[in-house]
Scaffold this motif. Structure first.
Motif, PDB file in Angstrom:
ATOM      1  N   ASN A 135      36.454  44.357  55.586  1.00 43.30           N
ATOM      2  CA  ASN A 135      35.515  43.808  54.712  1.00 43.30           C
ATOM      3  C   ASN A 135      36.287  43.091  53.607  1.00 43.30           C
ATOM      4  O   ASN A 135      37.238  43.350  53.482  1.00 43.30           O
ATOM      5  CB  ASN A 135      34.918  44.838  54.173  1.00 43.30           C
ATOM      6  N   ASN A 136      35.543  42.058  53.027  1.00 43.27           N
ATOM      7  CA  ASN A 136      36.054  41.075  51.960  1.00 43.27           C
ATOM      8  C   ASN A 136      36.353  42.190  50.852  1.00 43.27           C
ATOM      9  O   ASN A 136      35.422  42.984  50.411  1.00 43.27           O
ATOM     10  CB  ASN A 136      35.178  40.179  51.774  1.00 43.27           C
ATOM     11  N   PRO A 137      37.139  41.904  50.017  1.00 41.34           N
ATOM     12  CA  PRO A 137      37.421  42.738  48.665  1.00 41.34           C
ATOM     13  C   PRO A 137      36.331  42.535  47.712  1.00 41.34           C
ATOM     14  O   PRO A 137      35.695  41.436  47.685  1.00 41.34           O
ATOM     15  CB  PRO A 137      38.835  41.852  48.238  1.00 41.34           C
ATOM     16  N   LEU A 138      35.972  43.421  46.889  1.00 44.31           N
ATOM     17  CA  LEU A 138      35.222  43.327  45.713  1.00 44.31           C
ATOM     18  C   LEU A 138      35.645  42.477  44.727  1.00 44.31           C
ATOM     19  O   LEU A 138      36.621  42.610  44.122  1.00 44.31           O
ATOM     20  CB  LEU A 138      34.845  44.763  45.149  1.00 44.31           C
ATOM     21  N   PRO A 139      34.706  41.306  44.321  1.00 38.12           N
ATOM     22  CA  PRO A 139      35.292  40.416  43.327  1.00 38.12           C
ATOM     23  C   PRO A 139      35.265  41.181  41.993  1.00 38.12           C
ATOM     24  O   PRO A 139      34.514  41.943  41.623  1.00 38.12           O
ATOM     25  CB  PRO A 139      34.483  39.350  43.546  1.00 38.12           C
ATOM     26  N   MET A 140      36.220  40.688  41.116  1.00 39.93           N
ATOM     27  CA  MET A 140      36.031  41.128  39.881  1.00 39.93           C
ATOM     28  C   MET A 140      35.313  39.780  38.933  1.00 39.93           C
ATOM     29  O   MET A 140      35.287  38.672  39.193  1.00 39.93           O
ATOM     30  CB  MET A 140      37.558  41.180  39.013  1.00 39.93           C
TER      31      MET A 140
END
Length: 613
Positions: free
Chosen positions: A597-602
């Protein structure tokens, strides 16, 4: 082949046009009459319409290692231009009508209410697409032509579809709240709910709850103690209904049709349709019966606030697909029962250092013990390890235990025989669970649980005059993650190996954990402890700095408050797994799978809040 995500982003980021019109509003009437009665009617509406057009261009790519003079070719997934167009509409309407009676009779206080509420929602979606003629000109990269009938599209490639559903609920309810001298409390409620998602034969069902409380600090024997400023002991029991339908199907008692079958009429082979699953006209509500007991307290001059409770929840008549002997189709039935139990705790401390400086520190935690009491076993596959069965946590991980790697052919010959797979040096050596000197499906066992044992949060807020600073953490502990990538993913989906594959087996003694590479080694893709990782984490979820400006009581702009703030979300996550994120969604019975899964954006936000008089 798998496309390059950066290539798609750079070439398609401006090829989508979306217009959304949304209208949300409510109106209410509130009438007090005969001194003790109040009538309130509320009407709510939420309407949304989305119109979207998407253009897919021809994408030319080249190998950067060959330089600008290298061969340029057309990406195979983007060889023809195409246009997609859709229109989607959502409508949501709700009405609530509540009659309340409130009165006191000496030391007795009573509040009673009766109500009627309805909810209606519908969805309508139209979808269409068209591609350019294989031997014709491309559809121009111009929004004027991003429609189905654009003059360049091949009529034979036009496709259209639709999706639509309606849902409605209706409820009647009554509730009574009683207290004696504001220290002994009792409340009870009853409601009858009806839902269009439930079969007509069982559409309506009754639910109820009761609760009691005792405010101990109002008793005379607590008058001289110095610890508790407020202490209340409380407990409750209730039964509620749920419409938790697998796949969010709006008509679960009326299955749709699927293709894939054929029928033979003489020499004619005709396509046939069958029901997606066997229908059950007796589907009913899921019922959630729960009780809890605990207390709420303020201590040490109200600086410490604590709420604690033990809860037990049992969900019965869970809707789930069930295998039917002699049928290739499953049936949707109310077949499962599940329990959850644990503790919930919330606490906060307020420290007033001075008139201008205040610190508030808080936290919460919830423990969870989950077990399936009754269920048709939903078995794990050779790729996905989630399994649900009686006596285990829901969706637990089921697979093989890795004991190491075969280091040589002599090691293979001295070990239990693996049934159904070719294997040799460098491949996984699985544990013989049942000690029958062979490795097969019966040697699979519980290898992990995706449900956390503990969910917690921490927060703090510091205020100095008009300046304030807050910070918020959250996390989980005690759950496992199954890393699908680098473990069970199919060989044709592997387009980039993880770094830990550098430690793979390359000869006897080189590794006893990371197996040899090879697309034809299916034995190494079975769900096993090789893919299990620790899912515990703690995340710095939110940090905010704000300043409230001093305003004159009367100002020309009639501004009541003015606040400037900066906010940052999801700044950092301390995690033990090797994926981009430790959080993964899924369904009620299949979750905790890391698919890369894609990283969680800041997200950093600056803002100004203004309230007018």
């Amino acid at each position: 082949q798998i496309g390059n995500p950066m290539m798609n982003l750079e070439n398609k980021w401006d090829k989508e046009i979306t217009y959304e019109n949304r209208y949300v509003g409510s109106v209410y009437a509130d009438i007090t009459f005969l001194k003790h009665f109040n009538w309130r009617s509320t009407f709510f509406a939420d309407q949304s319409n989305v119109d979207q057009r998407t253009y897919n261009p021809i994408i030319y790519t080249w190998n950067p290692a060959l330089g600008q003079g290298g061969t340029v070719y057309v990406d195979r997934n983007n060889r023809q231009t195409s246009v997609n167009q859709n229109n989607q509409r959502w409508n949501k309407y709700q009405q609530d009508h509540i009659l309340t009676y409130k009165n006191s009779f000496g030391d007795h206080n009573l509040t009673a209410l009766a109500g009627f509420t309805t909810y209606y929602g519908d969805y309508r979606g139209l979808f269409a697409s068209v591609r350019q003629n294989a031997n014709g000109d491309p559809i121009p990269n111009d929004p004027r032509f991003w429609y189905i009938d654009n003059g360049f599209g091949d009529a034979s490639t036009k496709r259209s579809g639709s999706s639509q559903w309606e849902r409605a609920t209706v409820s009647t309810l009554i509730r009574a709240l009683y207290n004696f001298r504001n220290k002994y409390y009792l409340n009870a409620s009853f409601r009858r709910d009806g839902s269009s998602q439930i079969s007509p034969e069982n559409r309506y069902k009754n639910f109820y709850s009761v609760g009691a409380g005792w405010e101990v600090t109002r008793e005379d024997f607590m008058a001289n103690q110095k610890i508790f400023d407020f202490l209340k002991i409380k407990g409750s029991y209730g039964v509620l209904g749920s419409q938790n339908v697998p796949g969010d199907n709006p008509y679960p008692f009326f299955p749709g049709l699927i293709t894939g079958n054929t029928a033979v009429f003489g020499s004619i082979l005709a396509p046939a349709y069958s029901q997606a699953y066997l229908p059950n006209r007796n589907l009913t509500w899921e019922s959630i019966s729960a009780w809890e007991a605990g207390f709420e307290a303020n201590m040490f001059r109200n600086r410490l606030h604590v709420e604690a409770a033990y809860y037990y929840k049992e969900t019965s008549d869970i809707l789930s697909f069930q295998a039917i002997p002699g049928s290739s189709q499953p049936a949707l039935n109310n077949v499962a029962k599940m329990q959850n139990k644990g503790f919930e705790l919330t606490a906060s401390w307020t420290q007033q250092f001075s008139k201008d400086l205040t610190l508030v520190v808080g936290g919460n935690l919830t423990t969870s013990n989950n077990k399936v009491l009754e269920a048709e076993t939903l078995r794990a596959s050779e790729e996905r390890p989630n399994q649900t069965e009686k006596g285990y946590p829901i969706g637990y991980f089921y697979g093989y235990v890795v004991e190491g790697l075969y280091q040589s052919y002599a090691d293979k010959l001295a070990s239990p025989v693996v049934v159904g797979y070719d294997y040799g040096p460098g491949d996984f050596k699985y544990k013989d669970i049942n000690n029958d000197n062979r490795i097969d499906a019966t040697d699979r066992t519980m290898i992990g649980n995706p449900t956390p044992d503990l969910i917690y949060g921490l927060n703090a807020r510091l205020t100095y005059k008009r300046l304030d600073f807050s910070i918020d953490f959250n996390g989980v502990y005690g759950n496992e993650i199954y890393r699908y990538w680098g473990s069970s993913e199919l060989p044709f989906t592997t387009f980039n190996y993880p770094q830990f594959k550098m430690n793979r087996w390359r000869g006897e003694g080189t590794s006893n954990w990371d197996p040899i590479l090879g697309a034809n080694r299916a034995i190494n893709r079975l769900p096993s402890t090789y893919g299990i990782e620790d899912g515990s984490y703690i995340r710095l979820r939110n940090v905010q700095l704000g300043y409230n400006f001093a305003l004159k009581a009367q100002n020309k702009m009639k501004v009541q408050s003015l606040r400037l703030f900066a906010n940052a979300q999801d700044l950092f996550t301390w995690q033990n797994n090797s994926g981009y994120t430790p959080e993964f969604g899924g369904s009620a019975t299949s979750f905790g799978i890391d698919n890369g899964n894609n990283p969680l954006p800041m997200v950093v936000t600056f803002g100004l809040n203004v309230n007018f008089q």
